[in-house]
Scaffold this active site. Sequence first.
Site, PDB file in Angstrom:
ATOM      1  CG  ASP A   1      -0.264  -0.441   2.511  1.00  0.00           C
ATOM      2  OD1 ASP A   1       0.981  -0.476   2.541  1.00  0.00           O
ATOM      3  OD2 ASP A   1      -0.966  -0.747   3.485  1.00  0.00           O
TER       4      ASP A   1
ATOM      5  CG  ASN B   1      -8.424  -1.104  11.981  1.00  0.00           C
ATOM      6  OD1 ASN B   1      -7.509  -1.830  11.607  1.00  0.00           O
ATOM      7  ND2 ASN B   1      -8.805  -0.033  11.325  1.00  0.00           N
TER       8      ASN B   1
ATOM      9  CG  HIS C   1      -5.599  -2.041   8.954  1.00  0.00           C
ATOM     10  ND1 HIS C   1      -5.633  -0.660   8.916  1.00  0.00           N
ATOM     11  CD2 HIS C   1      -4.362  -2.341   9.387  1.00  0.00           C
ATOM     12  CE1 HIS C   1      -4.479  -0.174   9.289  1.00  0.00           C
ATOM     13  NE2 HIS C   1      -3.683  -1.162   9.587  1.00  0.00           N
TER      14      HIS C   1
ATOM     15  CD  GLU D   1      -8.343   1.315   7.580  1.00  0.00           C
ATOM     16  OE1 GLU D   1      -8.120   0.350   8.346  1.00  0.00           O
ATOM     17  OE2 GLU D   1      -7.831   2.428   7.757  1.00  0.00           O
TER      18      GLU D   1
HETATM   19  P1  PGA Z   1       2.466  -1.277  12.721  1.00  0.00           P
HETATM   20  O1  PGA Z   1       1.260  -1.173  11.690  1.00  0.00           O
HETATM   21  O2  PGA Z   1       3.367  -2.371  12.214  1.00  0.00           O
HETATM   22  O3  PGA Z   1       3.147   0.069  12.641  1.00  0.00           O
HETATM   23  O4  PGA Z   1       1.891  -1.580  14.050  1.00  0.00           O
HETATM   24  C1  PGA Z   1       0.613  -2.339  11.291  1.00  0.00           C
HETATM   25  C2  PGA Z   1      -0.577  -2.002  10.438  1.00  0.00           C
HETATM   26  O5  PGA Z   1      -1.281  -1.023  10.738  1.00  0.00           O
HETATM   27  O6  PGA Z   1      -0.829  -2.723   9.479  1.00  0.00           O
END
Ligand code: PGA
Length: 264
Positions: free
Chosen positions: A67, A137, A139, A144
């Site tokens: 992404d 959450n 994701h 999302e």
């Molecule tokens: P993080 O993010 O590795 O910075 O915790 C993970 C994500 O939101 O996919």
Amino acid sequence: MLVVIKKDYEEVSREAARIVSAAVRSNPAIVLGLATGSTPLGLYRELIALHRAGSLDFSRATSFNLDEYLGLSPSHPQSFHYFMDRNFFSQINLPSERIHIPDGTISGDYDAYCDRYEQAVKSAGGIDLQILGIGRNGHVGFNEPTSSLASRTRLKALSHETIEDNRHSFASESEVPKCAITMGIGTILDSRRVLLLASGRSKAAAVARAVEGPITSSVSASALQMHADVTFIIDEEAAYSLTQREYYRHVLEMTKIFTPERLS
Ligand code: PGA
């Protein structure tokens, strides 16, 4: 689904690096799916160290990132282009022409651009090994909650929670991206193998819902239950809310004895 519970973040990173490096050695022309965020940083550090030590060659590999924020150029310090370049690509020998990251600066026909990204994955032969983090959450990528479990690469509006999580990285509220280009859950499920990494208590609820909850678009990572070759590599803190930790340890012991190739 294999759930590998490690003591801490360092162990998670080392275990992930062991699996990724073995995969690259056994298939030098591997197609890797890569993730940004704080979680895979330790994995990237380990892979860089192996590369520097002369034991890991990325010269024939290809990568596709999950992404990118819409509106951020590759040179923006908060862009995922910048992150990947600084934390991984600039320190290994993966040829730049085989590095793919969604372009955050596109405008106009987003669907056409996203279709081309999907086609590029297909043309490369599909993703052999997909690395994922997980959001609080649930994701994966920027899929999302309520993302279609069949979704492909597309423009996605970020959730309030994700925007909140990102706010600290931007100088002002107006700069925080509200949308992203992300591979879809369907794209991720097409990968031949998936490694999801998680560390810390803040991820415990999302991990438990992904592994033990029902498959639901409310928790995108729960779609991984439909994938035949997924390994969650998580630390004790991220495993905190799992109810079947002892069973996962037992599965791992039996896997080591009977089907060790699943762990290599
Ligand atoms: P993080 O993010 O590795 O910075 O915790 C993970 C994500 O939101 O996919």
